[in-house]
Design a protein around this motif. Structure first.
Motif, PDB file in Angstrom:
ATOM      1  N   CYS A 231       8.229   9.730   8.915  1.00  0.00           N
ATOM      2  CA  CYS A 231       8.524   8.692   7.909  1.00  0.00           C
ATOM      3  C   CYS A 231       9.586   9.240   6.544  1.00  0.00           C
ATOM      4  CB  CYS A 231       7.342   8.077   7.085  1.00  0.00           C
ATOM      5  SG  CYS A 231       6.250   7.528   8.222  1.00  0.00           S
ATOM      6  N   ALA A 232      10.216   8.362   5.799  1.00  0.00           N
ATOM      7  CA  ALA A 232      11.196   8.955   4.700  1.00  0.00           C
ATOM      8  C   ALA A 232      10.617   9.155   3.548  1.00  0.00           C
ATOM      9  CB  ALA A 232      12.160   7.795   4.959  1.00  0.00           C
ATOM     10  N   ASP A 233       9.239   8.629   3.276  1.00  0.00           N
ATOM     11  CA  ASP A 233       8.743   8.942   1.966  1.00  0.00           C
ATOM     12  C   ASP A 233       8.045  10.287   1.780  1.00  0.00           C
ATOM     13  OD1 ASP A 233       7.078   7.865   4.006  1.00  0.00           O
ATOM     14  OD2 ASP A 233       5.564   6.939   2.457  1.00  0.00           O
ATOM     15  N   PRO A 234       8.652  11.292   0.818  1.00  0.00           N
ATOM     16  CA  PRO A 234       8.059  12.384   0.383  1.00  0.00           C
ATOM     17  C   PRO A 234       6.830  12.170  -0.203  1.00  0.00           C
ATOM     18  CG  PRO A 234       9.935  11.870  -0.856  1.00  0.00           C
ATOM     19  CD  PRO A 234       9.729  10.717  -0.188  1.00  0.00           C
ATOM     20  N   MET A 235       5.760  12.989   0.007  1.00  0.00           N
ATOM     21  CA  MET A 235       4.279  12.740  -0.427  1.00  0.00           C
ATOM     22  C   MET A 235       4.395  13.980  -1.510  1.00  0.00           C
ATOM     23  SD  MET A 235       3.494  10.031   0.845  1.00  0.00           S
ATOM     24  CE  MET A 235       1.807   9.999   0.558  1.00  0.00           C
TER      25      MET A 235
ATOM     26  N   THR B 238       7.089  17.665   1.731  1.00  0.00           N
ATOM     27  CA  THR B 238       6.145  17.307   2.801  1.00  0.00           C
ATOM     28  C   THR B 238       6.447  15.753   2.787  1.00  0.00           C
ATOM     29  OG1 THR B 238       4.526  18.899   2.554  1.00  0.00           O
ATOM     30  CG2 THR B 238       4.038  17.156   3.703  1.00  0.00           C
ATOM     31  N   PHE B 239       6.715  15.234   4.104  1.00  0.00           N
ATOM     32  CA  PHE B 239       7.168  13.556   4.215  1.00  0.00           C
ATOM     33  C   PHE B 239       5.713  13.057   4.869  1.00  0.00           C
ATOM     34  CE2 PHE B 239      11.157  15.367   3.666  1.00  0.00           C
ATOM     35  CZ  PHE B 239      11.812  14.350   2.782  1.00  0.00           C
TER      36      PHE B 239
ATOM     37  N   GLY C  64      -2.694  15.467  12.803  1.00  0.00           N
ATOM     38  CA  GLY C  64      -2.030  14.075  13.406  1.00  0.00           C
ATOM     39  C   GLY C  64      -1.619  13.147  12.257  1.00  0.00           C
ATOM     40  N   GLY C  65      -1.760  13.541  11.076  1.00  0.00           N
ATOM     41  CA  GLY C  65      -1.291  12.443  10.035  1.00  0.00           C
ATOM     42  C   GLY C  65      -1.376  13.198   8.575  1.00  0.00           C
TER      43      GLY C  65
ATOM     44  N   ASN D   5       0.865  -0.887  -0.006  1.00  0.00           N
ATOM     45  CA  ASN D   5      -0.009   0.098   0.024  1.00  0.00           C
ATOM     46  C   ASN D   5       0.847   1.189  -0.113  1.00  0.00           C
ATOM     47  OD1 ASN D   5       0.756  -0.443   2.713  1.00  0.00           O
ATOM     48  ND2 ASN D   5      -0.590   1.205   3.377  1.00  0.00           N
ATOM     49  N   GLY D   6       0.330   2.330  -0.333  1.00  0.00           N
ATOM     50  CA  GLY D   6       1.123   3.530  -0.554  1.00  0.00           C
ATOM     51  C   GLY D   6       2.173   3.681  -1.216  1.00  0.00           C
ATOM     52  N   THR D   7       3.181   4.442  -0.884  1.00  0.00           N
ATOM     53  CA  THR D   7       4.748   4.522  -1.475  1.00  0.00           C
ATOM     54  C   THR D   7       5.221   3.002  -1.443  1.00  0.00           C
ATOM     55  OG1 THR D   7       4.898   6.635  -0.386  1.00  0.00           O
ATOM     56  CG2 THR D   7       6.581   5.488  -1.443  1.00  0.00           C
ATOM     57  N   LEU D   8       5.941   2.995  -2.794  1.00  0.00           N
ATOM     58  CA  LEU D   8       6.763   1.890  -2.960  1.00  0.00           C
ATOM     59  C   LEU D   8       8.211   1.870  -2.833  1.00  0.00           C
ATOM     60  CD1 LEU D   8       4.619   0.420  -6.004  1.00  0.00           C
ATOM     61  CD2 LEU D   8       4.304  -0.066  -3.521  1.00  0.00           C
ATOM     62  N   ASP D   9       8.619   3.009  -2.861  1.00  0.00           N
ATOM     63  CA  ASP D   9       9.866   3.372  -2.645  1.00  0.00           C
ATOM     64  C   ASP D   9      10.075   5.071  -2.432  1.00  0.00           C
ATOM     65  OD1 ASP D   9      12.673   3.967  -2.765  1.00  0.00           O
ATOM     66  OD2 ASP D   9      13.102   2.485  -4.305  1.00  0.00           O
ATOM     67  N   PRO D  10      10.779   5.520  -1.457  1.00  0.00           N
ATOM     68  CA  PRO D  10      10.949   6.673  -0.901  1.00  0.00           C
ATOM     69  C   PRO D  10      11.521   7.512  -2.245  1.00  0.00           C
ATOM     70  CG  PRO D  10      11.092   5.572   0.846  1.00  0.00           C
ATOM     71  CD  PRO D  10      11.250   4.547  -0.153  1.00  0.00           C
ATOM     72  N   GLY D  11      12.422   6.855  -2.675  1.00  0.00           N
ATOM     73  CA  GLY D  11      13.120   7.473  -4.001  1.00  0.00           C
ATOM     74  C   GLY D  11      14.221   8.613  -3.599  1.00  0.00           C
TER      75      GLY D  11
END
Length: 257
Positions: free
Chosen positions: A162-166, A175-176, A243-244, A73-79
């Motif tokens: 978390c390490a994944d930028p959105m 924004t992570f 909160g998220g 689910n969600g991000t597959l690699d922060p990249g």
């Protein structure tokens, strides 16, 4: 009976989530809509803890129930270059600080987490998009870290950064992803910082090296690529204050099922 209750609560949560996400742009421009969302969220949270109890366990399954392939689910690699560098050396330099409103700040390596008493559980991941999947997770119960860190009396929530930028703004600032749990859910026996899926080290697509598993919550609460924990009194100083990441965009903070 427990499964019937859980099914009822899951249906209620998913229905509320679908209603929340339908026509978000138009609803966000009305003054009454935030009050409706806040009221519905509070009712859902109280209902789950009243019916299921603060320490009731999510259903656990057998190895025969494990899906042949666990859907990511969600991000597959922060990249990001920083994440790619950590992954290239097997996350040997990865560390997870635990700070904020604690008496004893921590700074742990992956080896430190693995040295703590682990928990393995076979559970079902329920996504707000409507799919589910069963997998076996192994990790460190978060309550062990909280016991070492010793939350201060005014600590109410654990925030997972978390390490994944959105998203990235016009100035190049990212924004992570981030998420949060209250201390009841954070201390629940099935809430893990998981480092294995189905007996193997956590793959990148599933949040390596460590992701959150909070089995009584919907999938968006299960933060991946966790790199820092902060105990806070409230969310006022954090991003959109809800909160998220998805909560800042309109999702319910309480994702209980």
């Amino acid at each position: 009976m427990d499964r019937d209750r859980r099914r009822f609560l899951t249906g209620a949560a998913l229905s509320a989530g679908a209603f929340t996400l339908a026509g978000c742009d138009g609803l966000s421009r009305t003054s009454w809509w935030p009050r409706v969302l806040a009221g519905a969220e509070a009712v859902t949270k109280r209902a789950q803890r009243l019916v299921a109890g603060s320490w009731s366990l999510a259903p656990e399954y057998t190895k025969a129930d494990i899906a042949p392939e666990f859907r990511a689910n969600g991000t597959l690699d922060p990249g990001t270059p920083a994440y790619a560098q950590m992954a290239a050396n097997g996350f040997r330099n990865w560390r997870i600080p635990v700070g904020g409103l604690v008496e004893t700040p921590l700074d742990l390596s992956l080896a430190d987490l693995r040295a703590m008493p682990p928990r393995t559980q076979i559970t079902r991941h329920d996504c707000v998009e409507g799919w589910s999947c069963i997998g076996e997770w192994t990790g460190t119960p978060l309550r062990l870290l909280l016991a070492e860190a010793r939350p201060k009396p005014n600590a109410n929530y654990v925030v997972f950064y978390c390490a994944d930028p959105m998203s990235t703004d016009q100035d190049g600032n990212s924004t992570f992803y981030y998420e949060s749990l209250d201390l009841v859910e954070a201390s629940h026996p099935q809430t893990l910082l998981a480092y294995k899926l189905n007996g193997e080290d956590l793959p990148v697509a599933h949040g390596a090296p460590v992701r959150l598993r909070c089995e009584r919550q919907l999938g968006y609460k299960h933060a991946k690529y966790v790199q820092r924990l902060e105990l806070v009194e409230n969310f006022d100083h954090i991003n959109g204050g809800k909160g998220g990441y998805w909560e800042d965009l309109g999702y319910s903070w309480w994702g209980g099922i």
